[in-house]
Design a protein around this motif. Structure first.
Motif, PDB file in Angstrom:
ATOM      1  N   GLU A  89      17.437  11.455   5.183  1.00  0.00           N
ATOM      2  CA  GLU A  89      17.895  10.949   3.904  1.00  0.00           C
ATOM      3  C   GLU A  89      17.659  11.992   2.821  1.00  0.00           C
ATOM      4  OE1 GLU A  89      15.750   7.526   2.671  1.00  0.00           O
ATOM      5  OE2 GLU A  89      13.778   8.467   2.796  1.00  0.00           O
ATOM      6  N   LEU A  90      18.487  11.919   1.782  1.00  0.00           N
ATOM      7  CA  LEU A  90      18.347  12.820   0.650  1.00  0.00           C
ATOM      8  C   LEU A  90      17.137  12.405  -0.184  1.00  0.00           C
ATOM      9  CD1 LEU A  90      19.555  15.113  -1.127  1.00  0.00           C
ATOM     10  CD2 LEU A  90      20.819  13.304  -2.335  1.00  0.00           C
ATOM     11  N   ILE A  91      16.242  13.350  -0.464  1.00  0.00           N
ATOM     12  CA  ILE A  91      15.044  13.074  -1.246  1.00  0.00           C
ATOM     13  C   ILE A  91      15.206  13.511  -2.692  1.00  0.00           C
ATOM     14  CG2 ILE A  91      12.567  13.556  -1.491  1.00  0.00           C
ATOM     15  CD1 ILE A  91      13.289  11.738   0.835  1.00  0.00           C
ATOM     16  N   SER A  92      15.746  14.700  -2.918  1.00  0.00           N
ATOM     17  CA  SER A  92      15.863  15.197  -4.291  1.00  0.00           C
ATOM     18  C   SER A  92      16.903  16.293  -4.381  1.00  0.00           C
ATOM     19  CB  SER A  92      14.511  15.725  -4.798  1.00  0.00           C
ATOM     20  OG  SER A  92      14.096  16.845  -4.024  1.00  0.00           O
ATOM     21  N   VAL A  93      17.451  16.465  -5.598  1.00  0.00           N
ATOM     22  CA  VAL A  93      18.335  17.578  -5.936  1.00  0.00           C
ATOM     23  C   VAL A  93      17.863  18.122  -7.285  1.00  0.00           C
ATOM     24  CG1 VAL A  93      20.685  18.338  -6.422  1.00  0.00           C
ATOM     25  CG2 VAL A  93      20.302  16.539  -4.736  1.00  0.00           C
ATOM     26  N   ARG A 143      26.372  20.894   6.407  1.00  0.00           N
ATOM     27  CA  ARG A 143      27.803  21.091   6.151  1.00  0.00           C
ATOM     28  C   ARG A 143      28.069  21.081   4.648  1.00  0.00           C
ATOM     29  NH1 ARG A 143      31.751  16.805   8.799  1.00  0.00           N
ATOM     30  NH2 ARG A 143      30.445  15.426   7.510  1.00  0.00           N
ATOM     31  N   VAL A 144      28.815  22.063   4.192  1.00  0.00           N
ATOM     32  CA  VAL A 144      29.234  22.115   2.799  1.00  0.00           C
ATOM     33  C   VAL A 144      30.761  22.057   2.775  1.00  0.00           C
ATOM     34  CG1 VAL A 144      29.144  24.649   2.824  1.00  0.00           C
ATOM     35  CG2 VAL A 144      29.162  23.437   0.649  1.00  0.00           C
ATOM     36  N   ARG A 145      31.293  21.183   1.917  1.00  0.00           N
ATOM     37  CA  ARG A 145      32.744  20.997   1.823  1.00  0.00           C
ATOM     38  C   ARG A 145      33.210  21.164   0.397  1.00  0.00           C
ATOM     39  NH1 ARG A 145      33.405  15.310   4.837  1.00  0.00           N
ATOM     40  NH2 ARG A 145      31.356  15.012   3.873  1.00  0.00           N
ATOM     41  N   ILE A 202      30.297  19.334  -1.853  1.00  0.00           N
ATOM     42  CA  ILE A 202      29.586  18.177  -1.311  1.00  0.00           C
ATOM     43  C   ILE A 202      28.891  18.622  -0.031  1.00  0.00           C
ATOM     44  CG2 ILE A 202      29.832  15.903  -0.229  1.00  0.00           C
ATOM     45  CD1 ILE A 202      30.124  15.715  -3.172  1.00  0.00           C
ATOM     46  N   ILE A 203      27.612  18.252   0.131  1.00  0.00           N
ATOM     47  CA  ILE A 203      26.905  18.639   1.343  1.00  0.00           C
ATOM     48  C   ILE A 203      26.357  17.413   2.062  1.00  0.00           C
ATOM     49  CG2 ILE A 203      26.275  20.879   0.359  1.00  0.00           C
ATOM     50  CD1 ILE A 203      23.405  19.829   0.163  1.00  0.00           C
ATOM     51  N   ASP A 204      26.149  17.567   3.351  1.00  0.00           N
ATOM     52  CA  ASP A 204      25.510  16.544   4.167  1.00  0.00           C
ATOM     53  C   ASP A 204      24.989  17.199   5.445  1.00  0.00           C
ATOM     54  OD1 ASP A 204      27.937  17.013   5.455  1.00  0.00           O
ATOM     55  OD2 ASP A 204      28.195  14.946   6.090  1.00  0.00           O
ATOM     56  N   ASP A 218      23.941  10.762   5.102  1.00  0.00           N
ATOM     57  CA  ASP A 218      25.086  10.491   4.248  1.00  0.00           C
ATOM     58  C   ASP A 218      25.334  11.693   3.344  1.00  0.00           C
ATOM     59  OD1 ASP A 218      25.390   7.917   5.282  1.00  0.00           O
ATOM     60  OD2 ASP A 218      23.948   7.081   3.840  1.00  0.00           O
ATOM     61  N   PRO A 219      26.585  11.901   2.898  1.00  0.00           N
ATOM     62  CA  PRO A 219      26.847  12.981   1.940  1.00  0.00           C
ATOM     63  C   PRO A 219      26.145  12.701   0.610  1.00  0.00           C
ATOM     64  CG  PRO A 219      28.884  12.190   2.954  1.00  0.00           C
ATOM     65  CD  PRO A 219      27.811  11.206   3.309  1.00  0.00           C
TER      66      PRO A 219
END
Length: 221
Positions: free
Chosen positions: A113-117, A148-150, A182-184, A190-191
């Motif tokens: 899961e994403l924690i921080s940006v 992955r970066v889109r 967008i990365i994931d 999840d993205p």
């Protein structure tokens, strides 16, 4: 590979990374599977081998297991008795029916899961996406994870652990000004909700640069 200055045999290092990815949820997505197969083709042509050779089916092989299931004839349904002997309403000589049941060989997972940006303005790392992937404890880095970066009209995948001087959790990508990204972690997270843009910024010393993003993912189970 030469620029990465990997210790030992760099081509075998690709085989080792492919092995780790093949044993993870990275290959649950079609893009991840294609990436690992490309790595396999590369190192196999150089005479190297790895565990991915036995874990990943060859191109064109089915990605799901097909099982033949034999269904027994239907249970007899008895009509209301007119005599002492009931008469079944089905054909006693019915032939069992075979159907194919498709059983997926892998179940998609979202185990990170994403924690921080966070954002940084630095001329040294101008316009980079810096990704850190950690275990559940939040401190142990996870190497070999595909990121992955889109963007509009394209995409790329880069991997953690290929720059040992920054630790096993680390991977980065250089952005192009004017694009949104967008990365994931394909098949594993999840993205991110908001796109990342390399907008101009000013450092503490008054120098101009592009915004750098530090993105942290952590394993959830």
């Amino acid at each position: 590979l030469l620029d990465l200055r990997l210790p030992g045999d760099p081509i075998q290092a690709v085989a080792d990374v492919a092995c780790r990815l093949a044993t993870s949820g990275f290959v649950d997505s079609s893009s991840g599977l294609r990436a690992v197969r490309s790595m396999m083709t590369f190192y196999q042509l150089q005479g190297r081998s790895g565990c991915a050779d036995t874990l990943i089916p060859a191109e064109g092989d089915p990605s799901a297991l097909v099982i033949e299931v034999t269904l027994a004839p239907p249970t007899p349904t008895l009509e209301p008795p007119e005599t002492k002997t009931a008469t079944p309403s089905f054909n006693a000589g019915a032939t069992p029916t075979s159907v194919q049941v498709i059983v997926p060989t892998s179940v998609p997972r979202s185990d990170f899961e994403l924690i921080s940006v966070n954002t940084v303005c630095s001329t040294q790392n101008s316009g980079n996406i810096q990704v850190f992937v950690y275990e559940l404890n939040g401190s142990t880095g996870v190497p070999g994870v595909g990121v992955r970066v889109r963007w509009s009209g394209g995409e790329n995948t880069f991997f953690t652990g290929l720059k040992p001087e920054f630790g096993p959790a680390y991977a980065d990508f250089a952005m192009t000004e004017g694009r949104n990204y967008i990365i994931d972690l394909p098949g594993r997270s999840d993205p991110i909700a908001q796109p990342l843009s390399p907008v101009p910024c000013t450092t503490d010393t008054g120098e101009r640069a592009l915004t750098t993003y530090r993105v942290v993912f952590r394993r959830v189970f």
